[in-house]
Write a protein that holds these residues in place. Structure first.
Motif, PDB file in Angstrom:
ATOM      1  N   GLU A 238       0.837  -1.197   0.000  1.00  0.00           N
ATOM      2  CA  GLU A 238       0.000   0.000   0.000  1.00  0.00           C
ATOM      3  C   GLU A 238       0.877   1.254   0.000  1.00  0.00           C
ATOM      4  N   ARG A 239       1.933   1.245   0.832  1.00  0.00           N
ATOM      5  CA  ARG A 239       2.814   2.423   0.918  1.00  0.00           C
ATOM      6  C   ARG A 239       3.548   2.647  -0.396  1.00  0.00           C
ATOM      7  N   PHE A 282      11.189  20.838  -4.948  1.00  0.00           N
ATOM      8  CA  PHE A 282      10.211  19.754  -5.156  1.00  0.00           C
ATOM      9  C   PHE A 282      10.733  18.789  -6.219  1.00  0.00           C
ATOM     10  N   ASP A 283      11.302  19.365  -7.284  1.00  0.00           N
ATOM     11  CA  ASP A 283      11.860  18.540  -8.368  1.00  0.00           C
ATOM     12  C   ASP A 283      12.906  17.565  -7.812  1.00  0.00           C
ATOM     13  N   CYS A 284      13.807  18.087  -6.970  1.00  0.00           N
ATOM     14  CA  CYS A 284      14.867  17.234  -6.397  1.00  0.00           C
ATOM     15  C   CYS A 284      14.254  16.125  -5.541  1.00  0.00           C
ATOM     16  N   ARG A 285      13.262  16.479  -4.727  1.00  0.00           N
ATOM     17  CA  ARG A 285      12.691  15.490  -3.808  1.00  0.00           C
ATOM     18  C   ARG A 285      11.904  14.431  -4.574  1.00  0.00           C
ATOM     19  N   ILE A 286      11.196  14.856  -5.629  1.00  0.00           N
ATOM     20  CA  ILE A 286      10.427  13.882  -6.415  1.00  0.00           C
ATOM     21  C   ILE A 286      11.377  12.974  -7.191  1.00  0.00           C
ATOM     22  N   SER A 287      12.462  13.565  -7.677  1.00  0.00           N
ATOM     23  CA  SER A 287      13.465  12.752  -8.358  1.00  0.00           C
ATOM     24  C   SER A 287      14.063  11.735  -7.382  1.00  0.00           C
ATOM     25  N   ALA A 288      14.290  12.162  -6.149  1.00  0.00           N
ATOM     26  CA  ALA A 288      14.795  11.226  -5.123  1.00  0.00           C
ATOM     27  C   ALA A 288      13.789  10.098  -4.877  1.00  0.00           C
ATOM     28  N   MET A 289      12.493  10.462  -4.819  1.00  0.00           N
ATOM     29  CA  MET A 289      11.465   9.422  -4.634  1.00  0.00           C
ATOM     30  C   MET A 289      11.521   8.393  -5.759  1.00  0.00           C
ATOM     31  N   ARG A 290      11.644   8.910  -6.984  1.00  0.00           N
ATOM     32  CA  ARG A 290      11.659   8.015  -8.150  1.00  0.00           C
ATOM     33  C   ARG A 290      12.863   7.075  -8.074  1.00  0.00           C
ATOM     34  N   LEU A 291      14.021   7.643  -7.756  1.00  0.00           N
ATOM     35  CA  LEU A 291      15.231   6.822  -7.713  1.00  0.00           C
ATOM     36  C   LEU A 291      15.235   5.902  -6.494  1.00  0.00           C
ATOM     37  N   ASN A 292      14.701   6.372  -5.356  1.00  0.00           N
ATOM     38  CA  ASN A 292      14.557   5.476  -4.200  1.00  0.00           C
ATOM     39  C   ASN A 292      13.695   4.277  -4.592  1.00  0.00           C
ATOM     40  N   GLY A 293      12.605   4.572  -5.306  1.00  0.00           N
ATOM     41  CA  GLY A 293      11.704   3.498  -5.738  1.00  0.00           C
ATOM     42  C   GLY A 293      12.424   2.504  -6.639  1.00  0.00           C
ATOM     43  N   TRP A 315       7.001   8.588   3.668  1.00  0.00           N
ATOM     44  CA  TRP A 315       7.266   9.793   4.451  1.00  0.00           C
ATOM     45  C   TRP A 315       7.526  10.974   3.524  1.00  0.00           C
ATOM     46  N   LEU A 316       8.310  10.780   2.452  1.00  0.00           N
ATOM     47  CA  LEU A 316       8.645  11.901   1.563  1.00  0.00           C
ATOM     48  C   LEU A 316       7.395  12.534   0.960  1.00  0.00           C
ATOM     49  N   ARG A 317       6.388  11.713   0.691  1.00  0.00           N
ATOM     50  CA  ARG A 317       5.220  12.269   0.011  1.00  0.00           C
ATOM     51  C   ARG A 317       4.448  13.274   0.869  1.00  0.00           C
ATOM     52  N   GLY A 318       4.373  13.038   2.173  1.00  0.00           N
ATOM     53  CA  GLY A 318       3.541  13.892   3.035  1.00  0.00           C
ATOM     54  C   GLY A 318       3.937  15.361   2.973  1.00  0.00           C
ATOM     55  N   PRO A 319       5.165  15.688   3.387  1.00  0.00           N
ATOM     56  CA  PRO A 319       5.583  17.092   3.332  1.00  0.00           C
ATOM     57  C   PRO A 319       5.540  17.665   1.912  1.00  0.00           C
ATOM     58  N   LEU A 320       5.801  16.821   0.894  1.00  0.00           N
ATOM     59  CA  LEU A 320       5.727  17.307  -0.488  1.00  0.00           C
ATOM     60  C   LEU A 320       4.316  17.785  -0.819  1.00  0.00           C
ATOM     61  N   GLU A 321       3.319  16.974  -0.460  1.00  0.00           N
ATOM     62  CA  GLU A 321       1.926  17.379  -0.728  1.00  0.00           C
ATOM     63  C   GLU A 321       1.614  18.700  -0.030  1.00  0.00           C
ATOM     64  N   ILE A 322       2.002  18.773   1.229  1.00  0.00           N
ATOM     65  CA  ILE A 322       1.677  19.962   2.014  1.00  0.00           C
ATOM     66  C   ILE A 322       2.345  21.194   1.401  1.00  0.00           C
ATOM     67  N   GLU A 323       3.639  21.103   1.115  1.00  0.00           N
ATOM     68  CA  GLU A 323       4.371  22.275   0.640  1.00  0.00           C
ATOM     69  C   GLU A 323       4.022  22.638  -0.807  1.00  0.00           C
ATOM     70  N   MET A 324       3.769  21.637  -1.660  1.00  0.00           N
ATOM     71  CA  MET A 324       3.412  21.953  -3.051  1.00  0.00           C
ATOM     72  C   MET A 324       2.065  22.662  -3.097  1.00  0.00           C
ATOM     73  N   ILE A 361       3.655   7.828  12.105  1.00  0.00           N
ATOM     74  CA  ILE A 361       3.856   6.375  12.184  1.00  0.00           C
ATOM     75  C   ILE A 361       5.017   5.959  11.271  1.00  0.00           C
ATOM     76  N   GLN A 362       5.133   6.576  10.099  1.00  0.00           N
ATOM     77  CA  GLN A 362       6.260   6.229   9.213  1.00  0.00           C
ATOM     78  C   GLN A 362       7.584   6.543   9.895  1.00  0.00           C
ATOM     79  N   ARG A 363       7.634   7.696  10.586  1.00  0.00           N
ATOM     80  CA  ARG A 363       8.884   8.060  11.269  1.00  0.00           C
ATOM     81  C   ARG A 363       9.155   7.123  12.448  1.00  0.00           C
TER      82      ARG A 363
END
Lengths: 376, 373
Positions: A238-239, A282-293, A315-324, A361-363
């Motif tokens: 799910e995550r 945001f671009d850097c963090r999303i790119s990190a998500m993609r490469l982490n995946g 965890w990365l997605r939460g703050p991204l949604e809020i800040e974007m 909970i993720q943290r």
């Protein structure tokens, strides 16, 4: 280290693009049942629903890399989802494949793969949210049946689902070992579904009451007391599903479009270096998500099942949604008070961020299960 | 697609770590960096013999003939150990010459850089936020078929120890040129400067009517532009590798402290106010690793992706490491504020790494531009 795709993988990408060119439907028809039916039938004929599931389970037997390519191409083309049942395909099916008996696989997987069923998931209860293992819905064995009594809440799609994938307590003294996973027909006598409108007034989730619902023991997934283990795997899936970077790449493109149109004090917003830097972050963090995946995918290719590492991208997605969304509404200025797309998603993203386990909970999971810090 | 290290790379990784743990523990680092030159020539010779200085230089020139993934594997470990040496500058000089110089220039420089007899430096930037592509400040006039170059470059990494220096300058037609010159040439002076991070050495480089012969010039015009950009990308990726190692080390020290330190009757790592920041640092380090691996791979295998990948990695790593440095001291409390505790050495490294090869302001703007804004 090699990020090249093989000739076969490149050929597969071309095949996906050709499929999209022939079958894709415009975004404003994504809710149209007839258009969707045609899309689903085309996917089913290709065996692209359950793409990477084993062939003996009725899946496509495709590689995880090809599945990654398939999802990226579909996302880029803004195509509808790969199937009609996100929950069923993302974690119920994989849980059946990993823990189900042959009979159970035969019974449920074909409908899932052919878009003929919708599943919902019964984890949370009124007093058991983040502390999921404290759940109290009881299942008492009586011959070949369990008698299930209790209440689930925040149950997304319970009002449309034919089946619920849920956790019950078969043993009260054993916190984790007393939890069992059962699959229940939503038409069973004793089930009552009440809608809970979400904060924009939509009916997406529900409370579900179980009053002495009779469930055949044949519907138990895994052994009695093994439910926690089954669900840890399901939650990892799910995550992963929630934190697929493709969704965020699309959102970043939308945000860039908005920034190109927006003005501040009569000047283009993109002349403001801080706006540019924010978007670049945001671009850097999303790119990190993609490469982490992709890195996690490499582990799976070596035969490891998804586990605690899925909390990283969740965890990365939460703050991204809020800040974007914060930046988007800022760029909209006074228009942000009128209804609109960003205004709407700025309210409903909370569902995605909390679902599958809240950011806190993720943290905790990362801190305790990866870093080895003492439990709270 | 494969995101993993090969068996050979895993071996290189563990050997590098073992060597540095044995030969350069942090008390040794503190001793070494109290010397004026800031590194240990004997250790430098040893790592050269291990093949580190010539990692990405071909075997033909005495190098190890390995690639950029091997390079970041080693630099992660030198970062973890805060190993004081001019390794990054020497590696980047060698990498750029190996990929962009003429055969004669390779013959001239690569054997020395591979053997460690030659120590490189890169005098390329005006300031941390705007590496001046196309507008290099040192100016040149023609002198027959040579150039006469004058100008200064500030805060040049490893300049005080360098035996040869990569310089960029513009001529009277505003064309850019890159040249690699011996540091002992008349017309070059290096003024060593103090550093906050004593494991690093810098100097101001002044060029005064320096004669640059045609055989010194590596590239001119659009070529020079391309080589300069690629060199800076290499520096940014190499620095990110050291950030990853140093960040991982300071994080591990802080996690251990959170397990050992008892307050209010419990190890402080049990409290979410401590646990959650440590979890966020872990996520940042995982993300740096992913961004770094891709950028290092792109330098060799997909050069058209390298500028964006390098800037994403350096921008993200710079901001995350800055926060990790500050957060680690704060989580340690008063003991983190002492000279004796090693955690402060890593905080100082985070201050050093920020402007190196472009700070976050430079790289975020580049990400925005390359991303179509």
């Amino acid at each position: 280290m090699d990020f090249h795709y093989t000739a076969e993988e490149e050929a597969f990408r071309e095949e996906v693009r050709a499929f999209i060119a022939e079958h894709n439907i415009p975004e404003d028809e994504h809710e149209d049942p007839d258009a969707l039916e045609g899309w689903h039938q085309a996917l089913i004929a290709k065996k692209w629903i359950g793409f990477s599931w084993p062939k003996e389970a009725g899946g496509g037997g495709g590689s995880l890399i090809e599945q990654f390519i398939l999802k990226e191409e579909m996302s880029e083309a803004r195509a509808p989802a790969l199937g009609s049942d996100f929950m069923g395909l993302t974690w119920v099916g994989p849980a059946l494949i990993n823990h189900g008996t042959e009979e159970q696989k035969q019974r449920w997987l074909p409908d899932l793969l052919n878009c003929r069923s919708i599943w919902c998931t019964g984890y949370s209860e009124p007093d058991s949210g983040s502390d999921l293992a404290s759940l109290k819905t009881r299942a008492v064995r009586e011959g070949d049946e369990y008698i299930v009594t209790g209440q689930k809440i925040w149950t997304t799609l319970a009002h449309k689902a034919q089946w619920i994938f849920m956790l019950v307590r078969t043993e009260s003294a054993d916190r984790y070992g007393g939890i069992t996973c059962v699959l229940i027909d939503m038409k069973s006598p004793g089930i009552e579904v009440n809608p809970i409108p979400n904060l924009v007034g939509d009916h997406s989730f529900n409370q579900v009451f179980f009053n002495e619902v009779r469930v055949p023991v044949a519907n138990r997934l895994g052994d009695e007391g093994q439910g926690w283990r089954v669900v840890m795997g399901a939650l990892a899936n799910e995550r992963t599903g929630i934190s697929e970077s493709t969704t965020m790449v699309q959102q970043l493109d939308r945000l860039k479009d908005l920034a190109r149109r927006a003005t501040r004090g009569g000047r283009p917003a993109l002349e403001d270096p801080e706006v540019r830097r924010q978007i670049a972050r945001f671009d850097c963090r999303i790119s990190a998500m993609r490469l982490n995946g992709m890195r996690h995918l490499t582990h799976q290719l070596k035969g490891e099942l998804p586990g605690t590492e899925t909390s990283v991208n969740k965890w990365l997605r939460g703050p991204l949604e809020i800040e974007m969304h914060d930046l988007a509404l800022g760029l909209l200025g006074p228009e942000a008070v009128e209804p609109g797309d960003w205004q709407r998603t700025s309210l409903v993203f909370h569902g995605t961020v909390i679902g599958g386990g809240s950011p806190n909970i993720q943290r905790n999971i990362i801190g305790e299960r990866i870093l080895g810090l003492p439990k709270d | 697609m494969n995101f993993g290290l090969t068996e050979e790379q895993e071996l290189l990784h563990s050997e590098a770590r073992k060597f540095l743990e044995e030969q350069s523990p942090l008390d040794e680092v503190r001793r070494t960096t109290s010397n004026p030159e800031g590194y240990c020539p004997k250790q430098w010779k040893t790592i050269a013999e291990l093949g580190w200085t010539g990692l990405v230089i071909g075997e033909k020139y005495g190098g190890a003939g390995l690639g950029w993934i091997d390079l970041i594997v080693v630099l992660e470990e030198t970062g973890r150990a805060l190993f004081p040496s001019p390794l990054i500058s020497t590696l980047i000089a060698g990498s750029t010459i190996a990929d962009f110089a003429s055969d004669a220039q390779k013959e001239r420089w690569l054997p020395g850089l591979a053997s460690g007899d030659e120590i490189g430096a890169l005098a390329l930037l005006d300031d941390a936020s705007a590496p001046a592509l196309g507008a290099a400040k040192p100016r040149a006039t023609r002198d027959g078929d040579a150039f006469r170059v004058s100008g200064t470059r500030l805060h040049v990494i490893d300049a005080p120890n360098a035996t040869s220096i990569l310089i960029a300058f513009t001529d009277d037609t505003d064309a850019l040129h890159l040249a690699y010159v011996p540091a002992a040439t008349a017309g070059i002076t290096v003024e060593p400067r103090e550093t906050v991070d004593r494991t690093r050495r810098i100097g101001h480089v002044t060029l005064a009517n320096l004669r640059v012969a045609p055989e010194d010039v590596l590239a001119s015009g659009d070529d020079a532009q391309r080589v300069l950009e690629s060199t800076l990308d290499r520096g940014a990726v190499a620095t990110t590798a050291e950030i990853l190692g140093a960040g991982t080390a300071i994080h591990a020290m802080t996690v251990q402290y959170a397990k050992d330190r008892v307050q209010f009757g419990s190890a402080i790592g049990r409290y979410q106010g401590v646990k959650h920041p440590l979890a966020e640092m872990y996520v940042d380090l995982e993300s740096i690793r992913s961004l770094l691996y891709y950028a290092a791979w792109a330098i060799e295998e997909k050069p058209e992706d390298a500028p964006l990948a390098a800037s994403r990695a350096k921008a993200f790593a710079t901001e995350a490491f800055t926060d990790i440095g500050v957060g680690a001291i704060q989580l340690h409390g008063a003991v983190g504020y002492t000279e004796e505790y090693d955690v402060q050495l890593y905080l100082k490294r985070s201050k050093w790494a920020r402007p190196a090869f472009g700070d976050e302001i430079h790289h975020l703007e580049r990400v925005a531009r390359l991303g179509g804004l």
